[in-house]
Design an enzyme around this catalytic site. Structure first.
Site: not given
Ligand code: ACO
Length: 414
Positions: A256, A295, A351
């Site tokens: 987050h 996201h 971010d």
């Molecule tokens: N890098 C690589 N792959 C990613 C990323 C990433 N940053 N984000 C999502 N994916 C992939 C996932 O692995 C997933 O792949 P799969 O279908 O092969 O399993 C697919 O994209 C879908 O993503 P989800 O896992 O469903 O995303 P979720 O909603 O669970 O998580 C989150 C969202 C936590 C923001 C995630 O994208 C992440 O961990 N990002 C990196 C951390 C980040 O930047 N957080 C800040 C978010 S903005 C905020 O909170 C202010």
């Protein structure tokens, strides 16, 4: 600050060209029960309440506070005015804004006891978000009206928290460097005073304006984890200080708000734009998440990242190390969008570029997430107050998948 406004306007026009749609709420009307449910991991798809505070259209990449588009608020508003908008549901008149601002200014100072506690925290080992959590908790113990849980009383606490969290975060930044906290300056704007209390120097006008924009952009964002946490705590009729402490705890995590800090560590690890491709390949091979991307709601380019990217370019230009960080970030942005954007609709989030902005202002990396909290406290409290007006305790259920007829075996027979 015509240069900053021009960059925001250009970002808005680019967003319009690329998404070509006006935002419309996709979920309207009554939900009738019983409904067929599917368990969405991480509450995906779950609807917790209705709201008029803000709206995120994830497929089109639009963000609205109380009907106003984020591009317009970033260009024309101030953080103070945005807080008023979120808390009261309308843009203030000049008189209303002056009174609200005077209240914020009057509430900026914090009790010495809070600073004393901050000085007792071992700074080398403690994350500033943990220090912020502790300080806000102490703040609650010092407010004799903290336990009043009417909307009016909690709104007063919300205003105090918006005013004081900037002072606390700035004090944490200074204590971490072995410096004495700086008293607030009532002649400065919220953003300007925040920068002043961190650095001890009158802020550069461009930095002040860009910090103001950053605070506006981070103020509210739907039912994100920290907002929901704040609302869940508040729904038990706890108190606004406890609820905001909950929000801080949730925001801290790297999935987050904590991602803004991790982005900088990743960019430093990459070191140079020429290393981006190899670093990204390895990240994919090892299934490493690329911080600052992805996201739950946005399946398009985050409008906040659209605004922060050119601002990061503007402020990083003068320093070669920061310029290199920005160029590395742009390269990573391009590669991730080309690959993960197409495959999984993963794009930069708020971010990704914010850290380069703060770094270019001379702010320590560990302080990036507290800056997020200094802004988001407005959205947390606005939504908690809206929900409090027609409160019902949050109480979801889980599908039990364990045994139901286990025989109890005495401890000496196990
Ligand atoms: N890098 C690589 N792959 C990613 C990323 C990433 N940053 N984000 C999502 N994916 C992939 C996932 O692995 C997933 O792949 P799969 O279908 O092969 O399993 C697919 O994209 C879908 O993503 P989800 O896992 O469903 O995303 P979720 O909603 O669970 O998580 C989150 C969202 C936590 C923001 C995630 O994208 C992440 O961990 N990002 C990196 C951390 C980040 O930047 N957080 C800040 C978010 S903005 C905020 O909170 C202010």
């Amino acid at each position: 600050m015509q240069e900053v406004n021009k960059l925001i306007r250009e970002a808005a026009e680019k967003a319009k060209r690329e998404t070509d749609a006006e935002p419309e709420p996709q979920l309207v009307g009554e939900v009738t029960w019983p409904v067929e449910v599917k368990i969405g991991k991480g509450l995906e798809g779950a609807i917790a309440c209705t709201t008029k505070v803000g709206y995120v259209n994830g497929s089109k990449g639009w963000l609205i506070y109380r009907g106003y588009n984020i591009f317009d608020l970033a260009e024309y508003s101030s953080f103070e005015e945005t807080c008023y908008l979120l808390l009261y549901g309308k843009l203030p008149t000049q008189k209303e804004l002056d009174e609200f601002n005077a209240k914020l200014v009057a509430n900026r100072a914090v009790d010495k006891a809070v600073i004393d506690v901050l000085k007792m925290i071992p700074t080398a080992k403690t994350h500033p978000m943990s220090a912020l959590r502790t300080a806000v908790s102490v703040l609650g113990t010092l407010d004799e009206k903290a336990e009043e849980t009417t909307v009016e009383a909690e709104r007063e606490v919300a205003i105090k928290l918006i005013a004081k969290m900037a002072t606390i975060a700035a004090a944490i930044a200074r204590i971490r460097k072995g410096e004495e906290p700086v008293e607030p300056d009532s002649s400065l704007s919220h953003a300007g005073n925040f920068l002043y209390m961190m650095s001890g120097k009158k802020p550069d006008p461009t930095f002040e304006r860009i910090m103001d924009v950053a605070l506006i952009l981070h103020a509210d964002h739907g039912m994100n984890a920290s907002t929901f946490t704040t609302m869940v705590v508040n729904s038990s009729l706890s108190d606004m200080y406890s609820s905001v402490v909950g929000g801080i705890c949730s925001l801290k995590g790297p999935l987050h708000g904590g991602a803004n800090e991790r982005v900088l560590y990743d960019l430093e690890e990459i070191g140079d734009p020429s290393n981006v491709e190899a670093w990204f390949r390895k990240a994919r091979e090892t299934k490493r998440k690329v911080m600052g991307f992805g996201h739950r709601v946005y399946k398009a380019y985050d409008p906040r990242a659209r605004i922060l990217s050119p601002l990061a370019k503007l402020v990083s230009e003068k320093d070669p190390a920061n310029k290199k960080l920005y160029e590395t970030a742009v390269k990573l942005d391009e590669i991730v969008c080309k690959e993960l954007g197409v495959e999984k609709k993963v794009f930069p989030n708020v971010d990704f570029y914010s850290g380069i902005v703060y770094r270019s202002m001379g702010i320590e990396t560990a302080m990036f997430t507290p800056i997020f909290a200094v802004s988001r406290v407005s959205g947390w409290t606005a939504r908690a107050l809206e929900y409090l007006a027609e409160n019902r305790i949050f109480r979801p259920r889980a599908v039990y998948t364990g045994p139901v007829k286990a025989d109890y075996v005495p401890i000496d027979k196990r």
